[in-house]
Design an enzyme around this catalytic site. Structure first.
Site, PDB file in Angstrom:
ATOM      1  N   LYS A  11      15.891  16.901   0.807  1.00 22.48           N
ATOM      2  CA  LYS A  11      16.075  15.955   0.197  1.00 22.48           C
ATOM      3  C   LYS A  11      16.346  16.047  -1.472  1.00 22.48           C
ATOM      4  O   LYS A  11      16.025  17.111  -1.806  1.00 22.48           O
ATOM      5  CB  LYS A  11      14.990  14.615   0.557  1.00 22.48           C
ATOM      6  CG  LYS A  11      15.064  14.468   2.099  1.00 22.48           C
ATOM      7  CD  LYS A  11      14.282  13.284   2.434  1.00 22.48           C
ATOM      8  CE  LYS A  11      12.820  13.560   2.327  1.00 22.48           C
ATOM      9  NZ  LYS A  11      12.037  12.517   3.283  1.00 22.48           N
ATOM     10  N   PHE A  59       8.471   0.309   2.045  1.00 23.65           N
ATOM     11  CA  PHE A  59       8.652   1.426   1.466  1.00 23.65           C
ATOM     12  C   PHE A  59      10.289   1.443   1.464  1.00 23.65           C
ATOM     13  O   PHE A  59      10.887   2.514   0.891  1.00 23.65           O
ATOM     14  CB  PHE A  59       8.037   2.658   1.757  1.00 23.65           C
ATOM     15  CG  PHE A  59       8.232   2.987   3.265  1.00 23.65           C
ATOM     16  CD1 PHE A  59       9.336   3.622   3.745  1.00 23.65           C
ATOM     17  CD2 PHE A  59       7.203   2.746   4.280  1.00 23.65           C
ATOM     18  CE1 PHE A  59       9.588   4.034   5.146  1.00 23.65           C
ATOM     19  CE2 PHE A  59       7.322   2.903   5.682  1.00 23.65           C
ATOM     20  CZ  PHE A  59       8.630   3.631   6.067  1.00 23.65           C
ATOM     21  N   ARG A  87       9.750  20.345  13.253  1.00 21.24           N
ATOM     22  CA  ARG A  87       9.035  19.288  13.011  1.00 21.24           C
ATOM     23  C   ARG A  87       7.490  19.966  12.696  1.00 21.24           C
ATOM     24  O   ARG A  87       6.939  19.642  11.591  1.00 21.24           O
ATOM     25  CB  ARG A  87       8.818  18.150  13.995  1.00 21.24           C
ATOM     26  CG  ARG A  87      10.231  17.163  14.324  1.00 21.24           C
ATOM     27  CD  ARG A  87      10.077  16.139  12.964  1.00 21.24           C
ATOM     28  NE  ARG A  87       9.074  15.392  12.792  1.00 21.24           N
ATOM     29  CZ  ARG A  87       9.134  14.221  12.189  1.00 21.24           C
ATOM     30  NH1 ARG A  87      10.077  13.864  11.358  1.00 21.24           N
ATOM     31  NH2 ARG A  87       8.181  13.259  12.148  1.00 21.24           N
ATOM     32  N   THR A  93       4.320  13.515   7.689  1.00 23.72           N
ATOM     33  CA  THR A  93       4.938  12.843   6.547  1.00 23.72           C
ATOM     34  C   THR A  93       4.296  12.730   5.226  1.00 23.72           C
ATOM     35  O   THR A  93       4.836  12.864   4.181  1.00 23.72           O
ATOM     36  CB  THR A  93       5.249  11.274   7.327  1.00 23.72           C
ATOM     37  OG1 THR A  93       5.878  11.592   8.517  1.00 23.72           O
ATOM     38  CG2 THR A  93       6.095  10.570   6.330  1.00 23.72           C
ATOM     39  N   ARG A 104       5.825  20.791   3.767  1.00 24.53           N
ATOM     40  CA  ARG A 104       5.183  19.661   2.953  1.00 24.53           C
ATOM     41  C   ARG A 104       3.782  19.824   2.823  1.00 24.53           C
ATOM     42  O   ARG A 104       3.333  19.822   1.539  1.00 24.53           O
ATOM     43  CB  ARG A 104       5.124  18.229   3.825  1.00 24.53           C
ATOM     44  CG  ARG A 104       6.800  17.814   4.139  1.00 24.53           C
ATOM     45  CD  ARG A 104       6.641  16.484   5.004  1.00 24.53           C
ATOM     46  NE  ARG A 104       7.973  15.973   5.030  1.00 24.53           N
ATOM     47  CZ  ARG A 104       8.369  15.263   6.113  1.00 24.53           C
ATOM     48  NH1 ARG A 104       7.512  14.948   6.936  1.00 24.53           N
ATOM     49  NH2 ARG A 104       9.424  14.529   6.143  1.00 24.53           N
ATOM     50  N   ASN A 114       8.692  13.916  -0.154  1.00 26.30           N
ATOM     51  CA  ASN A 114       8.016  15.113   0.531  1.00 26.30           C
ATOM     52  C   ASN A 114       9.220  16.068   1.016  1.00 26.30           C
ATOM     53  O   ASN A 114       9.146  16.732   2.190  1.00 26.30           O
ATOM     54  CB  ASN A 114       7.617  14.173   1.749  1.00 26.30           C
ATOM     55  CG  ASN A 114       8.531  13.475   2.669  1.00 26.30           C
ATOM     56  OD1 ASN A 114       9.657  13.378   2.232  1.00 26.30           O
ATOM     57  ND2 ASN A 114       7.879  12.946   3.718  1.00 26.30           N
ATOM     58  N   HIS A 117      13.827  16.232   5.193  1.00 27.20           N
ATOM     59  CA  HIS A 117      13.660  15.531   6.484  1.00 27.20           C
ATOM     60  C   HIS A 117      14.148  16.326   7.770  1.00 27.20           C
ATOM     61  O   HIS A 117      15.045  17.141   7.559  1.00 27.20           O
ATOM     62  CB  HIS A 117      14.951  14.432   6.403  1.00 27.20           C
ATOM     63  CG  HIS A 117      15.350  13.655   7.626  1.00 27.20           C
ATOM     64  ND1 HIS A 117      14.566  12.560   8.081  1.00 27.20           N
ATOM     65  CD2 HIS A 117      16.147  14.092   8.731  1.00 27.20           C
ATOM     66  CE1 HIS A 117      15.135  12.448   9.341  1.00 27.20           C
ATOM     67  NE2 HIS A 117      16.108  13.056   9.813  1.00 27.20           N
ATOM     68  N   GLU A 128      21.749  11.874  14.045  1.00 25.23           N
ATOM     69  CA  GLU A 128      22.053  12.323  12.810  1.00 25.23           C
ATOM     70  C   GLU A 128      23.007  13.317  12.613  1.00 25.23           C
ATOM     71  O   GLU A 128      23.747  13.393  11.721  1.00 25.23           O
ATOM     72  CB  GLU A 128      20.399  12.771  12.418  1.00 25.23           C
ATOM     73  CG  GLU A 128      19.350  11.665  12.536  1.00 25.23           C
ATOM     74  CD  GLU A 128      17.959  12.195  12.134  1.00 25.23           C
ATOM     75  OE1 GLU A 128      17.123  11.072  11.963  1.00 25.23           O
ATOM     76  OE2 GLU A 128      17.790  13.297  12.042  1.00 25.23           O
TER      77      GLU A 128
HETATM   78  P1  DAT Z   1       9.534  11.540   8.636  1.00 29.12           P
HETATM   79  O1  DAT Z   1      10.235  11.893   7.587  1.00 29.12           O
HETATM   80  O2  DAT Z   1       8.113  12.547   8.598  1.00 29.12           O
HETATM   81  O3  DAT Z   1      10.217  11.831   9.858  1.00 29.12           O
HETATM   82  P2  DAT Z   1       9.412   8.769   8.566  1.00 29.12           P
HETATM   83  O4  DAT Z   1      10.439   8.794   9.497  1.00 29.12           O
HETATM   84  O5  DAT Z   1       8.406   7.788   9.183  1.00 29.12           O
HETATM   85  O6  DAT Z   1       8.644  10.228   8.523  1.00 29.12           O
HETATM   86  O7  DAT Z   1       9.553   8.109   7.448  1.00 29.12           O
HETATM   87  C1  DAT Z   1      10.971   8.594   6.886  1.00 29.12           C
HETATM   88  C2  DAT Z   1      10.534   8.729   5.151  1.00 29.12           C
HETATM   89  O8  DAT Z   1      10.311   7.467   4.511  1.00 29.12           O
HETATM   90  C3  DAT Z   1       9.683   9.528   5.121  1.00 29.12           C
HETATM   91  O9  DAT Z   1       9.899  11.026   5.098  1.00 29.12           O
HETATM   92  C4  DAT Z   1       8.972   9.048   3.568  1.00 29.12           C
HETATM   93  C5  DAT Z   1       9.325   7.654   3.730  1.00 29.12           C
HETATM   94  N1  DAT Z   1       8.089   7.057   3.965  1.00 29.12           N
HETATM   95  C6  DAT Z   1       7.587   6.825   5.447  1.00 29.12           C
HETATM   96  N2  DAT Z   1       6.182   6.203   5.326  1.00 29.12           N
HETATM   97  C7  DAT Z   1       5.952   5.833   4.228  1.00 29.12           C
HETATM   98  C8  DAT Z   1       4.982   4.896   3.436  1.00 29.12           C
HETATM   99  N3  DAT Z   1       3.950   4.540   4.149  1.00 29.12           N
HETATM  100  N4  DAT Z   1       4.974   5.088   1.945  1.00 29.12           N
HETATM  101  C9  DAT Z   1       6.198   5.684   1.308  1.00 29.12           C
HETATM  102  N5  DAT Z   1       7.197   6.123   2.240  1.00 29.12           N
HETATM  103  C10 DAT Z   1       7.196   6.440   3.201  1.00 29.12           C
HETATM  104 MG    MG Z   2      11.662  10.292  10.569  1.00 29.91          MG
END
Ligand code: DAT
Ligand code: MG
Length: 151
Positions: A11, A59, A87, A93, A104, A114, A117, A128
């Site tokens: 990212k 968010f 993963r 996350t 991470r 973080n 992706h 995707e």
């Molecule tokens: P991941 O990237 O581990 O698959 P996700 O799909 O739940 O996680 O969320 C996508 C992205 O959104 C994640 O990389 C960062 C952001 N995100 C998720 N939960 C968040 C939160 N509680 N506060 C801020 N950003 C968040």
């Molecule tokens: Mg995700």
């Protein structure tokens, strides 16, 4: 266990921090095969498609702003169990909860920044990959050392 492809993206923060090589190094060292890679500055439309599952969450607006803020590096990696394996290598996350040894856990401090992706299921990976790549951008080839990775 089956040979599959997963979508992995460094990212904008990962690119800005000079961590593209580190992420690729970890994937290569693991034994994954890189089959597609390009730089992309994600626009609002693509971001909304990619993160559609998070629309309406507190968010979401910040997430779209961040992912569209600067270029990223999109990749497809192939290997047995590639989705789950990647993963595991990425970690939780929230980088504060991600284990040491994960991308991470080792390289990030904050959920909103973080670094990477990775697809969370084979179905997400297919969606995707289709969203980010044309078929003509995905390469089929064998690695000379493949027999030393698998039975
Ligand atoms: P991941 O990237 O581990 O698959 P996700 O799909 O739940 O996680 O969320 C996508 C992205 O959104 C994640 O990389 C960062 C952001 N995100 C998720 N939960 C968040 C939160 N509680 N506060 C801020 N950003 C968040
Ligand atoms: Mg995700």
């Amino acid at each position: 266990m089956s040979r599959e492809q997963t979508f992995l993206m460094v990212k904008p923060d990962g690119l800005q921090r000079g961590l593209v090589g580190e992420v690729i190094r970890r994937m290569e060292n693991k034994g994954m095969k890189l089959v597609a890679m390009k730089m992309i500055h994600i626009d609002k439309d693509l971001a909304a498609h990619h993160y559609g599952e998070h629309k309406g969450k507190p968010f979401y607006d910040g997430l779209i702003k961040y992912i569209t803020s600067a270029p990223a590096v999109a990749m497809i990696w192939e290997g047995d169990d590639a989705v789950a394996m990647t993963r595991t290598m990425i970690g939780a996350t929230d980088p504060r909860k991600a284990e040491s040894g994960t991308i991470r856990g080792d390289l990030a401090m904050f959920t909103g920044k973080n670094i990477v992706h990775g697809s969370d299921s084979p179905e997400s990976a297919k969606r995707e990959i289709d969203l980010f790549f044309d078929d003509s951008e995905i390469y089929t080839y064998s690695l000379a050392h493949e027999n030393w990775l698998y039975d």
